[in-house]
Design an enzyme around this catalytic site. Structure first.
Site, PDB file in Angstrom:
ATOM      1  N   GLU A  25       0.906   3.665  -6.078  1.00 46.39           N
ATOM      2  CA  GLU A  25       1.019   4.775  -7.013  1.00 46.39           C
ATOM      3  C   GLU A  25       1.381   4.288  -8.411  1.00 46.39           C
ATOM      4  O   GLU A  25       0.904   4.829  -9.414  1.00 46.39           O
ATOM      5  CB  GLU A  25       2.063   5.768  -6.523  1.00 46.39           C
ATOM      6  CG  GLU A  25       1.698   6.461  -5.212  1.00 46.39           C
ATOM      7  CD  GLU A  25       2.089   5.680  -3.972  1.00 46.39           C
ATOM      8  OE1 GLU A  25       2.592   4.546  -4.116  1.00 46.39           O
ATOM      9  OE2 GLU A  25       1.888   6.192  -2.866  1.00 46.39           O
ATOM     10  N   ARG A  81       6.828   8.327  -6.732  1.00 47.66           N
ATOM     11  CA  ARG A  81       6.887   6.874  -6.704  1.00 47.66           C
ATOM     12  C   ARG A  81       6.466   6.264  -8.031  1.00 47.66           C
ATOM     13  O   ARG A  81       6.565   5.052  -8.225  1.00 47.66           O
ATOM     14  CB  ARG A  81       5.975   6.344  -5.606  1.00 47.66           C
ATOM     15  CG  ARG A  81       6.108   7.116  -4.308  1.00 47.66           C
ATOM     16  CD  ARG A  81       5.394   6.425  -3.197  1.00 47.66           C
ATOM     17  NE  ARG A  81       6.327   5.596  -2.484  1.00 47.66           N
ATOM     18  CZ  ARG A  81       5.998   4.689  -1.575  1.00 47.66           C
ATOM     19  NH1 ARG A  81       4.733   4.479  -1.297  1.00 47.66           N
ATOM     20  NH2 ARG A  81       6.913   3.980  -0.980  1.00 47.66           N
ATOM     21  N   LYS A 121      -8.788   0.712  14.456  1.00 47.54           N
ATOM     22  CA  LYS A 121      -8.283   2.052  14.180  1.00 47.54           C
ATOM     23  C   LYS A 121      -9.042   3.049  15.054  1.00 47.54           C
ATOM     24  O   LYS A 121     -10.261   2.984  15.147  1.00 47.54           O
ATOM     25  CB  LYS A 121      -8.512   2.365  12.696  1.00 47.54           C
ATOM     26  CG  LYS A 121      -7.439   3.257  12.100  1.00 47.54           C
ATOM     27  CD  LYS A 121      -7.544   3.343  10.578  1.00 47.54           C
ATOM     28  CE  LYS A 121      -6.610   4.446  10.081  1.00 47.54           C
ATOM     29  NZ  LYS A 121      -6.553   4.550   8.619  1.00 47.54           N
TER      30      LYS A 121
END
Lengths: 597, 597
Positions: B345, B373, B268
């Site tokens: 979630e 969600r 990353k």
């Protein structure tokens, strides 16, 4: 109460009790409807759990409640009024009993809830076991998988009992299930395992060594690392109907602290021959095992089959409720054009979005209560890109005996605000067909909601070109009743027959989004009552009030719908009575409103 | 356009292009904000995909769009106006380019969407490849897992590229990730694999045999059966920054039909030293990498830390947005009292429900768009059992540059109808604290919504005992402005200063559910304007209209809020301008309404 006595029972007594529980369950479901096959399959597991653990100090979570009838009987609840008004709920409910740790009407929540409970217990320095009883179909639900994979460190004193009957509500075609069944099929392992389980019942040092050996051997004999990687000690597979084996294993597990997954193989419908042979039919059954014929579900199924003949782009999508939404015939006729995603409402909706993106015309058939689980998918994956997905929302409105976890009262308020989505509520099965064709012709996201059960044909149907327009079913110069949805329209027509309100005008408001604003403007000087089987808060009546307010019209109106409460189990008509939504109630309210200055 | 030319590039040219793309991305994010670290990590993967496949005939799905900047640049979009009004969106969007197959603002949808696309392709007898590029953090999302496990038979010509950078937005503690990393750590396997990959680049019969051998060897060397059981051929791990390796493997994969999971290891922030060292900081960054100080997020974080000192039952729950919601300090001070569930979630909300059941007082911190969600979990797991879970809903209202997939405009309409749930919208950070304490004191489900960015203190604050009551901030005998939420209240106060509307009365409507009905009754004869940053449909204004209608009051009122559309990226104040929701717009509307008879 059996729950107190069961600790003293030996295996012979437990077997007798199992037979007795089964008898009561079969009788109760024959009388009141309910979930039979899964409940019959979980009897021995539940007895063995009660024998080994101390409930309610230890916590038992069901996933879903389809397995909880034996637990209800053990904890002093009668099934004679099961799912009837005032009787026992068809699902676990903490308000009903301290033995019901958590609500369990929707699949897949037990693991996350159980892990949350363990988190609380450990932080508070308490000391109890948390046990989740989950079926193999529920395990494939996204929320259950999220919890399984959430952390490689699972809490201590956390036991997951996997009740593996090898089938979801319909059939299981999941990779997860295949993965499990491969493991259990290894005969040599099973034999070895059985031998070890026997030896493990001793708690000597030798027993402990054996246990360690068992895990090692399992490591290379049973190639299913699935649960071990997720932080569980995997134990099993065990025969979920062998009380000797079950009580032995569970009393061992009661003594250790490690997080464990116990894999039990059961037979759905066990002990009731008809149900064992055809467990799908006996999964969820209505009273006397009868099926309602003249219903929206049946009508939708026929409609889908008919349209699919001429339109090769039509495909059906559902999530483990293929029979319930009326897709049985369709799935036989067009096996390549149906996608049953299992208890995966989110993936089902997004798969449909993908199909639409790929040029198909998907129809997603879900119960209103389960559509809630894919709310974001409807918004993000379907409505933002304006994909032509049609949602057919069954069980909208009161659902009757399934009770508060299953009510379809939130869909209007949740969906009405979602951009690009049209929402319809046809008055009868004939109109369903027109609205269905109309919605699909637009090539945009749309939803059609309709209730369960018997739905009479209400007549008065003119084929028109625009189903965003409402339909006056009965003229009158008194109060205007804007009725939304099949039951509301039927009751409004019935109310008109009652003395004193014959001058009422009954309008079938089949399109909720958009509203028929020309007609609303036309009625602006009349007294208006909106009538629906959904929450008053944010529902159809609210939409009408909002329209008038936005357009600076001061109208005399009244909103009649369900109050903002979770509606308990009862029959649909009892539920309408409880909240004063019957035809007679409506007539009284019309009269009172009419007589106001 | 690079996308057309890239097929002719050799590895050296691709490397040059990679450097050029990185430069543009870093510059654009420095200027406009955006997601940097993940985008830098995906450059070579995307280049290699474009080299091997024919987009847009083949379909590329991102999951999530945090990786798509290189793809945007290759397909002719400029990043110079990235996330600015009229410029390129920060996420893939089919309306922006035919190369953007699917919307990708929320994680975990690519696999289900891709499988739906394959279903459509195969049914229609078409012939293209479907490629999903998914990060390891997204893979842990329930919907992604549902799709992975959905069927043991994956579609043909379906390639999943797992961009494994070993971290979610914050950090990955998932069993899934550990499971992957164990496999990749096996050195001997990697070496062998590298050797084979080299040989596999030949397409001879020997190459094919080798390929088969490779799968076999992998079977027992790489013990991670995860994807194989789910119906994928597992290929990898490969170095996701080695263009030679990547182009070689992908050109092989382009030729076979089997469903494949290609496991690529990336870094990353690759190629930008600061970001490589601290990728969390560079995940999502505002303009010039600066952070807004006087914001609700920061205030909530401080509040949580302060209350946690004196209340040992307080715990925080989030879902991979711990920094974004202001929990950085809390997580350092109380590492045992925070649960970050990853991009899960649903599990996060239900874990919080479990914690509440176990005696804790959980505060769930989520963005409004991601709360969608877990709608069913809020209903079924929190509100049915009335558990004391407090939802702190950040990024409610317009969100600015993140655009239409991230707007927080649906929470009021969705949550308002949910029984047992109270909903608050404090006017500033000081009031957040009061409302927070008040909501928790009730011991019931509650939610507090507030916007992102700078939030001025609006003063006029009296400590009262009942925050269900609204607060008149500025008296006046003209139009009553019922303002709901921090931005609406601030703009209403500003509007009052504009010539011609000094007689307006400004009310801070901090409680959305319940409404302050006494005050509404009191205002029934005044002209009323409701003002909010949420959809007019079903929102706060609708609630007021609904209240008056239900109580048979004919009031003169006007609802002002966002129209029911998906709001594209721009700054928050541009978004307010676009929909005429600025202070000046409000003043004009007040004047017009006031002058009506």
């Amino acid at each position: 109460m059996w729950a107190d006595e069961i600790k003293r029972y030996d295996v012979r007594q437990l077997k007798q009790l199992a037979a007795q529980l089964r008898e009561e369950m079969i009788g109760a479901v024959r009388e009141n409807g309910g979930h039979l096959a899964s409940n019959l399959g979980a009897v021995e597991l539940i007895l063995a759990l009660y024998k080994a653990f101390d409930f309610p100090e230890d916590k038992l979570l069901f996933d879903v409640g389809h397995q909880a009838y034996a637990h209800k009987l053990l904890t002093g609840r009668s099934l004679s009024d099961l799912r009837k008004k005032g009787g026992a709920s068809g699902f676990p409910d903490p308000e009903e009993s301290e033995y019901d740790t958590f609500v369990a009407g929707h699949s897949g929540n037990s693991l996350a809830a159980g892990m949350g409970l363990c988190f609380a217990r450990d932080l508070r320095g308490e000391n109890y076991k948390v046990i989740c009883l989950i079926g193999d179909a529920s395990l494939a639900n996204g929320m259950a998988l999220e919890a399984i994979f959430a952390s490689e460190q699972k809490p201590k004193n956390f036991i997951v009992v996997l009740n593996d009957n090898g089938m979801a509500i319909d059939k299981t075609n999941s990779a997860l299930y295949r993965s499990l069944s491969k493991a259990t099929a290894r005969r040599c392992y099973r034999k070895f395992n059985a031998f070890l389980d026997k030896k493990l019942r001793t708690t000597s040092a030798f027993g402990r060594k054996l246990r360690r050996l068992k895990y090692t051997v399992k490591g290379w004999m049973n190639k299913n690392y699935f649960f071990e990687r997720c932080g569980f000690k995997y134990v099993g597979p065990v025969d979920g109907h062998d009380l000797t084996e079950l009580t032995g294993v569970l009393s061992e597990l009661e003594k250790i602290e490690d997080p464990v997954l116990l894999h039990a193989i059961t037979v759905k419908g066990k002990g009731f021959e008809e149900a064992e042979k055809d467990p799908t039919r006996y999964h969820g059954v209505g009273k006397n095992f009868a099926e309602s014929e003249n219903s929206f579900s049946v009508a939708l199924g026929r409609l889908l089959s008919a349209r699919a003949e001429s339109d090769p782009s039509l495909v059906a999508v559902t999530a483990a409720m293929s029979d319930g939404v009326g897709l049985t015939e369709f799935s036989e006729k067009f096996p390549d054009r149906i996608m049953d995603a299992g208890i995966c409402e989110e993936a089902a909706v997004t798969m449909a979005a993908g199909m639409a993106r790929g040029g198909l015309s998907p129809v997603v058939c879900l119960y209103s209560t389960f559509l809630q689980r894919a709310f974001d998918q409807i918004v993000h994956d379907v409505c933002i890109p304006k994909l032509p997905v049609l949602f057919c929302i069954d069980r909208a409105g009161f659902v009757g005996a399934d009770g508060k976890t299953h009510q379809g009262l939130l869909d209007i308020s949740a969906l009405r605000a979602v951009p690009n989505l049209n929402l319809f509520a046809p008055k009868d099965c004939a109109e369903l067909s027109d609205v269905f064709d109309y919605a699909r012709s637009k090539g945009l996201p749309a939803a059609i909601r309709y209730p369960n059960g018997y739905a009479p044909n209400l007549g008065g149907r003119y084929k028109i070109s625009d189903y965003y327009l409402w339909e006056t079913l009965s003229e009158g110069d008194g109060v205007v009743v804007l009725a939304c949805g099949a039951r509301a329209v039927a009751r409004a027509l019935e109310a008109k027959k009652i003395a004193g309100v014959a001058n009422v005008q009954v309008v079938n408001c089949r399109s909720v989004m958009p509203l028929d604003t020309r007609l609303l403007d036309y009625f602006a000087n009349r007294k208006i009552i909106t009538f629906e089987e959904g929450y008053e808060t944010g529902g159809f009546g609210a939409a009408v009030a909002e329209y008038y307010a936005q357009n600076n019209c001061t109208v005399r109106m009244k909103i009649i719908g369900a109050p903002r409460v979770f509606v308990p189990h009862a029959t649909v008509s009892e539920q309408a009575q409880m909240y004063k939504l019957t035809a007679a109630d409506l007539a009284r309210k019309i009269q009172a409103f009419d007589s106001q200055p």
